[in-house]
Design a protein around this motif. Structure first.
Motif, PDB file in Angstrom:
ATOM      1  N   LEU A  33       0.836  -1.195   0.000  1.00  0.00           N
ATOM      2  CA  LEU A  33       0.000   0.000   0.000  1.00  0.00           C
ATOM      3  C   LEU A  33       0.874   1.248   0.000  1.00  0.00           C
ATOM      4  N   PRO A  34       0.643   2.176  -0.927  1.00  0.00           N
ATOM      5  CA  PRO A  34       1.433   3.417  -0.957  1.00  0.00           C
ATOM      6  C   PRO A  34       1.237   4.235   0.324  1.00  0.00           C
ATOM      7  N   PRO A  35       2.208   5.086   0.658  1.00  0.00           N
ATOM      8  CA  PRO A  35       2.074   5.926   1.857  1.00  0.00           C
ATOM      9  C   PRO A  35       0.882   6.888   1.716  1.00  0.00           C
ATOM     10  N   PHE A  36       0.193   7.099   2.820  1.00  0.00           N
ATOM     11  CA  PHE A  36      -1.012   7.929   2.814  1.00  0.00           C
ATOM     12  C   PHE A  36      -0.875   9.063   3.824  1.00  0.00           C
ATOM     13  N   PHE A  37      -1.816   9.987   3.785  1.00  0.00           N
ATOM     14  CA  PHE A  37      -1.907  11.050   4.782  1.00  0.00           C
ATOM     15  C   PHE A  37      -3.373  11.273   5.083  1.00  0.00           C
ATOM     16  N   LYS A  38      -3.648  12.016   6.116  1.00  0.00           N
ATOM     17  CA  LYS A  38      -5.037  12.257   6.512  1.00  0.00           C
ATOM     18  C   LYS A  38      -5.397  13.730   6.312  1.00  0.00           C
ATOM     19  N   TRP A  45      -4.384   9.913  -0.651  1.00  0.00           N
ATOM     20  CA  TRP A  45      -3.151   9.634  -1.367  1.00  0.00           C
ATOM     21  C   TRP A  45      -2.993  10.690  -2.441  1.00  0.00           C
ATOM     22  N   ARG A  46      -1.767  11.105  -2.667  1.00  0.00           N
ATOM     23  CA  ARG A  46      -1.464  12.001  -3.785  1.00  0.00           C
ATOM     24  C   ARG A  46      -1.219  11.115  -5.007  1.00  0.00           C
ATOM     25  N   VAL A  47      -1.838  11.408  -6.129  1.00  0.00           N
ATOM     26  CA  VAL A  47      -1.744  10.583  -7.334  1.00  0.00           C
ATOM     27  C   VAL A  47      -0.290  10.412  -7.764  1.00  0.00           C
ATOM     28  N   SER A  48       0.484  11.477  -7.722  1.00  0.00           N
ATOM     29  CA  SER A  48       1.888  11.382  -8.134  1.00  0.00           C
ATOM     30  C   SER A  48       2.672  10.444  -7.225  1.00  0.00           C
ATOM     31  N   THR A  49       2.374  10.444  -5.934  1.00  0.00           N
ATOM     32  CA  THR A  49       3.040   9.546  -4.989  1.00  0.00           C
ATOM     33  C   THR A  49       2.669   8.094  -5.276  1.00  0.00           C
ATOM     34  N   VAL A  50       1.401   7.847  -5.581  1.00  0.00           N
ATOM     35  CA  VAL A  50       0.953   6.485  -5.883  1.00  0.00           C
ATOM     36  C   VAL A  50       1.646   5.981  -7.145  1.00  0.00           C
ATOM     37  N   ARG A  51       1.722   6.800  -8.161  1.00  0.00           N
ATOM     38  CA  ARG A  51       2.373   6.386  -9.410  1.00  0.00           C
ATOM     39  C   ARG A  51       3.855   6.099  -9.194  1.00  0.00           C
ATOM     40  N   PHE A  53       5.278   5.237  -6.343  1.00  0.00           N
ATOM     41  CA  PHE A  53       5.339   4.032  -5.522  1.00  0.00           C
ATOM     42  C   PHE A  53       5.167   2.788  -6.391  1.00  0.00           C
ATOM     43  N   LEU A  54       4.218   2.818  -7.315  1.00  0.00           N
ATOM     44  CA  LEU A  54       3.977   1.672  -8.185  1.00  0.00           C
ATOM     45  C   LEU A  54       5.171   1.402  -9.102  1.00  0.00           C
ATOM     46  N   GLN A  55       5.801   2.445  -9.607  1.00  0.00           N
ATOM     47  CA  GLN A  55       6.992   2.261 -10.437  1.00  0.00           C
ATOM     48  C   GLN A  55       8.123   1.641  -9.626  1.00  0.00           C
ATOM     49  N   GLU A  56       8.318   2.120  -8.395  1.00  0.00           N
ATOM     50  CA  GLU A  56       9.363   1.563  -7.531  1.00  0.00           C
ATOM     51  C   GLU A  56       9.033   0.123  -7.159  1.00  0.00           C
ATOM     52  N   TYR A  57       7.768  -0.156  -6.890  1.00  0.00           N
ATOM     53  CA  TYR A  57       7.342  -1.508  -6.532  1.00  0.00           C
ATOM     54  C   TYR A  57       7.576  -2.458  -7.706  1.00  0.00           C
ATOM     55  N   GLU A  58       7.312  -1.966  -8.907  1.00  0.00           N
ATOM     56  CA  GLU A  58       7.515  -2.756 -10.122  1.00  0.00           C
ATOM     57  C   GLU A  58       8.988  -3.089 -10.310  1.00  0.00           C
ATOM     58  N   GLY A  60      11.052  -3.582  -7.907  1.00  0.00           N
ATOM     59  CA  GLY A  60      11.499  -4.417  -6.798  1.00  0.00           C
ATOM     60  C   GLY A  60      12.117  -3.662  -5.641  1.00  0.00           C
ATOM     61  N   LEU A  61      11.914  -2.370  -5.574  1.00  0.00           N
ATOM     62  CA  LEU A  61      12.519  -1.572  -4.506  1.00  0.00           C
ATOM     63  C   LEU A  61      11.770  -1.683  -3.184  1.00  0.00           C
ATOM     64  N   HIS A  62      10.550  -2.218  -3.193  1.00  0.00           N
ATOM     65  CA  HIS A  62       9.769  -2.316  -1.966  1.00  0.00           C
ATOM     66  C   HIS A  62       9.653  -3.758  -1.470  1.00  0.00           C
ATOM     67  N   VAL A  63      10.555  -4.618  -1.914  1.00  0.00           N
ATOM     68  CA  VAL A  63      10.517  -6.010  -1.496  1.00  0.00           C
ATOM     69  C   VAL A  63      11.120  -6.115  -0.100  1.00  0.00           C
TER      70      VAL A  63
END
Length: 81
Positions: A33-38, A45-51, A53-58, A60-63
């Motif tokens: 799950l990407p980092p969130f704020f309240k 979630w900020r859209v740019s942060t989610v994108r 995060f997904l690129q980094e996850y793809e 393998g940086l979040h393993v």
């Protein structure tokens, strides 16, 4: 115009998950799950942060590192003789 900040329903659509799985993952601190704020009581979630995060996850940086000791390959018959 695209939203800059999204909430659980929009994130669920982006990730192809259900809203309840997003809520459950947030409570247990899932690594996928990407980092969130309240904002007040809403989770955002900020859209740019989610994108990003997904690129980094793809890539393998979040393993997470596997727990336990490193395993070695079992000896073969050729190395035993």
């Amino acid at each position: 115009m695209e939203q800059e900040v999204i909430h659980i329903p929009e994130l669920a659509k982006m990730l192809g998950r259900s809203e309840s799985s997003i809520r459950s993952a947030r409570q247990v601190g899932a690594s996928w799950l990407p980092p969130f704020f309240k904002q007040g009581s809403r989770i955002c979630w900020r859209v740019s942060t989610v994108r990003k995060f997904l690129q980094e996850y793809e890539q393998g940086l979040h393993v997470q590192a596997k727990s336990g000791r490193k395993r070695h390959a079992p000896p073969t018959l050729a190395s035993v003789r």
